[in-house]
Scaffold this motif. Sequence first.
Motif, PDB file in Angstrom:
ATOM      1  N   GLU A 164      47.474  39.359  37.777  1.00 58.56           N
ATOM      2  CA  GLU A 164      46.844  40.141  38.833  1.00 58.56           C
ATOM      3  C   GLU A 164      45.710  39.332  39.450  1.00 58.56           C
ATOM      4  O   GLU A 164      45.046  38.556  38.761  1.00 58.56           O
ATOM      5  CB  GLU A 164      46.302  41.446  38.258  1.00 58.56           C
ATOM      6  CG  GLU A 164      47.399  42.329  37.681  1.00 58.56           C
ATOM      7  CD  GLU A 164      46.850  43.594  37.066  1.00 58.56           C
ATOM      8  OE1 GLU A 164      45.626  43.801  37.116  1.00 58.56           O
ATOM      9  OE2 GLU A 164      47.653  44.362  36.537  1.00 58.56           O
ATOM     10  N   PRO A 165      45.457  39.508  40.740  1.00 58.12           N
ATOM     11  CA  PRO A 165      44.369  38.756  41.378  1.00 58.12           C
ATOM     12  C   PRO A 165      43.010  39.206  40.858  1.00 58.12           C
ATOM     13  O   PRO A 165      42.825  40.357  40.458  1.00 58.12           O
ATOM     14  CB  PRO A 165      44.531  39.092  42.863  1.00 58.12           C
ATOM     15  CG  PRO A 165      45.274  40.372  42.887  1.00 58.12           C
ATOM     16  CD  PRO A 165      46.162  40.368  41.676  1.00 58.12           C
ATOM     17  N   ASP A 166      42.072  38.280  40.838  1.00 58.91           N
ATOM     18  CA  ASP A 166      40.719  38.573  40.381  1.00 58.91           C
ATOM     19  C   ASP A 166      39.971  39.269  41.513  1.00 58.91           C
ATOM     20  O   ASP A 166      39.717  38.674  42.563  1.00 58.91           O
ATOM     21  CB  ASP A 166      40.013  37.277  39.990  1.00 58.91           C
ATOM     22  CG  ASP A 166      38.762  37.528  39.196  1.00 58.91           C
ATOM     23  OD1 ASP A 166      38.424  38.701  38.960  1.00 58.91           O
ATOM     24  OD2 ASP A 166      38.111  36.546  38.805  1.00 58.91           O
ATOM     25  N   LEU A 167      39.647  40.536  41.312  1.00 56.42           N
ATOM     26  CA  LEU A 167      39.023  41.333  42.372  1.00 56.42           C
ATOM     27  C   LEU A 167      37.505  41.344  42.285  1.00 56.42           C
ATOM     28  O   LEU A 167      36.855  42.094  42.998  1.00 56.42           O
ATOM     29  CB  LEU A 167      39.553  42.776  42.304  1.00 56.42           C
ATOM     30  CG  LEU A 167      41.070  42.913  42.463  1.00 56.42           C
ATOM     31  CD1 LEU A 167      41.491  44.360  42.297  1.00 56.42           C
ATOM     32  CD2 LEU A 167      41.507  42.388  43.822  1.00 56.42           C
ATOM     33  N   ARG A 168      36.930  40.503  41.416  1.00 55.51           N
ATOM     34  CA  ARG A 168      35.476  40.479  41.288  1.00 55.51           C
ATOM     35  C   ARG A 168      34.845  39.715  42.445  1.00 55.51           C
ATOM     36  O   ARG A 168      35.462  38.826  43.028  1.00 55.51           O
ATOM     37  CB  ARG A 168      35.065  39.817  39.973  1.00 55.51           C
ATOM     38  CG  ARG A 168      35.571  40.548  38.749  1.00 55.51           C
ATOM     39  CD  ARG A 168      35.155  39.855  37.490  1.00 55.51           C
ATOM     40  NE  ARG A 168      35.859  38.577  37.366  1.00 55.51           N
ATOM     41  CZ  ARG A 168      35.665  37.720  36.372  1.00 55.51           C
ATOM     42  NH1 ARG A 168      34.802  37.986  35.426  1.00 55.51           N
ATOM     43  NH2 ARG A 168      36.323  36.597  36.322  1.00 55.51           N
ATOM     44  N   THR A 169      33.615  40.056  42.714  1.00 58.99           N
ATOM     45  CA  THR A 169      32.873  39.338  43.746  1.00 58.99           C
ATOM     46  C   THR A 169      32.392  38.008  43.168  1.00 58.99           C
ATOM     47  O   THR A 169      32.318  37.848  41.946  1.00 58.99           O
ATOM     48  CB  THR A 169      31.659  40.158  44.213  1.00 58.99           C
ATOM     49  OG1 THR A 169      30.771  40.326  43.101  1.00 58.99           O
ATOM     50  CG2 THR A 169      32.075  41.510  44.742  1.00 58.99           C
ATOM     51  N   PRO A 170      32.060  37.033  44.008  1.00 59.82           N
ATOM     52  CA  PRO A 170      31.558  35.749  43.494  1.00 59.82           C
ATOM     53  C   PRO A 170      30.310  35.909  42.622  1.00 59.82           C
ATOM     54  O   PRO A 170      30.128  35.172  41.651  1.00 59.82           O
ATOM     55  CB  PRO A 170      31.243  34.957  44.756  1.00 59.82           C
ATOM     56  CG  PRO A 170      32.142  35.530  45.799  1.00 59.82           C
ATOM     57  CD  PRO A 170      32.292  36.981  45.452  1.00 59.82           C
ATOM     58  N   GLU A 171      29.472  36.893  42.931  1.00 58.80           N
ATOM     59  CA  GLU A 171      28.276  37.137  42.114  1.00 58.80           C
ATOM     60  C   GLU A 171      28.671  37.605  40.710  1.00 58.80           C
ATOM     61  O   GLU A 171      28.080  37.199  39.711  1.00 58.80           O
ATOM     62  CB  GLU A 171      27.359  38.165  42.779  1.00 58.80           C
ATOM     63  CG  GLU A 171      26.713  37.691  44.063  1.00 58.80           C
ATOM     64  CD  GLU A 171      27.620  37.835  45.277  1.00 58.80           C
ATOM     65  OE1 GLU A 171      28.632  38.575  45.192  1.00 58.80           O
ATOM     66  OE2 GLU A 171      27.325  37.197  46.300  1.00 58.80           O
ATOM     67  N   GLN A 172      29.684  38.473  40.637  1.00 56.64           N
ATOM     68  CA  GLN A 172      30.135  38.958  39.335  1.00 56.64           C
ATOM     69  C   GLN A 172      30.753  37.828  38.518  1.00 56.64           C
ATOM     70  O   GLN A 172      30.580  37.759  37.298  1.00 56.64           O
ATOM     71  CB  GLN A 172      31.149  40.091  39.519  1.00 56.64           C
ATOM     72  CG  GLN A 172      30.557  41.382  40.038  1.00 56.64           C
ATOM     73  CD  GLN A 172      31.627  42.407  40.348  1.00 56.64           C
ATOM     74  OE1 GLN A 172      32.750  42.059  40.706  1.00 56.64           O
ATOM     75  NE2 GLN A 172      31.269  43.674  40.214  1.00 56.64           N
ATOM     76  N   ILE A 173      31.471  36.946  39.175  1.00 51.75           N
ATOM     77  CA  ILE A 173      32.100  35.832  38.472  1.00 51.75           C
ATOM     78  C   ILE A 173      31.043  34.893  37.904  1.00 51.75           C
ATOM     79  O   ILE A 173      31.123  34.474  36.745  1.00 51.75           O
ATOM     80  CB  ILE A 173      33.057  35.079  39.419  1.00 51.75           C
ATOM     81  CG1 ILE A 173      34.239  35.982  39.781  1.00 51.75           C
ATOM     82  CG2 ILE A 173      33.555  33.790  38.780  1.00 51.75           C
ATOM     83  CD1 ILE A 173      35.140  35.416  40.843  1.00 51.75           C
ATOM     84  N   GLU A 198      27.756  32.878  33.244  1.00 52.09           N
ATOM     85  CA  GLU A 198      26.470  32.707  32.564  1.00 52.09           C
ATOM     86  C   GLU A 198      26.444  33.459  31.243  1.00 52.09           C
ATOM     87  O   GLU A 198      25.934  32.968  30.234  1.00 52.09           O
ATOM     88  CB  GLU A 198      25.329  33.186  33.473  1.00 52.09           C
ATOM     89  CG  GLU A 198      25.109  32.316  34.691  1.00 52.09           C
ATOM     90  CD  GLU A 198      24.715  30.900  34.330  1.00 52.09           C
ATOM     91  OE1 GLU A 198      23.972  30.705  33.348  1.00 52.09           O
ATOM     92  OE2 GLU A 198      25.167  29.969  35.031  1.00 52.09           O
ATOM     93  N   ALA A 199      26.999  34.663  31.230  1.00 54.23           N
ATOM     94  CA  ALA A 199      27.038  35.442  29.996  1.00 54.23           C
ATOM     95  C   ALA A 199      27.906  34.740  28.955  1.00 54.23           C
ATOM     96  O   ALA A 199      27.583  34.736  27.767  1.00 54.23           O
ATOM     97  CB  ALA A 199      27.572  36.839  30.278  1.00 54.23           C
ATOM     98  N   GLY A 200      28.991  34.133  29.390  1.00 55.73           N
ATOM     99  CA  GLY A 200      29.861  33.412  28.470  1.00 55.73           C
ATOM    100  C   GLY A 200      29.199  32.168  27.921  1.00 55.73           C
ATOM    101  O   GLY A 200      29.386  31.811  26.758  1.00 55.73           O
ATOM    102  N   ARG A 201      28.410  31.511  28.724  1.00 52.51           N
ATOM    103  CA  ARG A 201      27.705  30.313  28.250  1.00 52.51           C
ATOM    104  C   ARG A 201      26.674  30.665  27.205  1.00 52.51           C
ATOM    105  O   ARG A 201      26.506  29.972  26.218  1.00 52.51           O
ATOM    106  CB  ARG A 201      27.033  29.602  29.422  1.00 52.51           C
ATOM    107  CG  ARG A 201      28.004  28.856  30.296  1.00 52.51           C
ATOM    108  CD  ARG A 201      27.256  28.072  31.341  1.00 52.51           C
ATOM    109  NE  ARG A 201      28.196  27.536  32.313  1.00 52.51           N
ATOM    110  CZ  ARG A 201      27.964  27.439  33.596  1.00 52.51           C
ATOM    111  NH1 ARG A 201      26.811  27.842  34.083  1.00 52.51           N
ATOM    112  NH2 ARG A 201      28.869  26.953  34.414  1.00 52.51           N
ATOM    113  N   SER A 202      25.956  31.763  27.413  1.00 46.94           N
ATOM    114  CA  SER A 202      24.931  32.135  26.437  1.00 46.94           C
ATOM    115  C   SER A 202      25.565  32.635  25.149  1.00 46.94           C
ATOM    116  O   SER A 202      25.039  32.425  24.071  1.00 46.94           O
ATOM    117  CB  SER A 202      24.009  33.208  27.016  1.00 46.94           C
ATOM    118  OG  SER A 202      24.737  34.393  27.260  1.00 46.94           O
TER     119      SER A 202
END
Length: 75
Positions: A24-33, A38-42
């Motif tokens: 499915e296409p990623d429907l998140r906004t660039p800010e959400q991505i 950043e959350a994944g890096r931390s």
Amino acid sequence: MNKRLLKRHKRQVARAKEHVKLSEPDLRTPEQITAAREAGRSAGGRREGPQGLSAAPSRGKHAGAAGHSPAKADA
């Protein structure tokens, strides 16, 4: 026999097409991505360096064999 193989192949292809999952296409906004990145890096702070866990020395099947060879020579 060739017809039999052709029919079998057609059935296999038809069954495989039924089980295909389309992403499915990623429907998140660039800010959400970027926020998710950043959350994944931390959260991934356990890894050391860019290689991650692969930088650790591998322990193969024969890793402990070198420690036992002098004992065999003494015996």
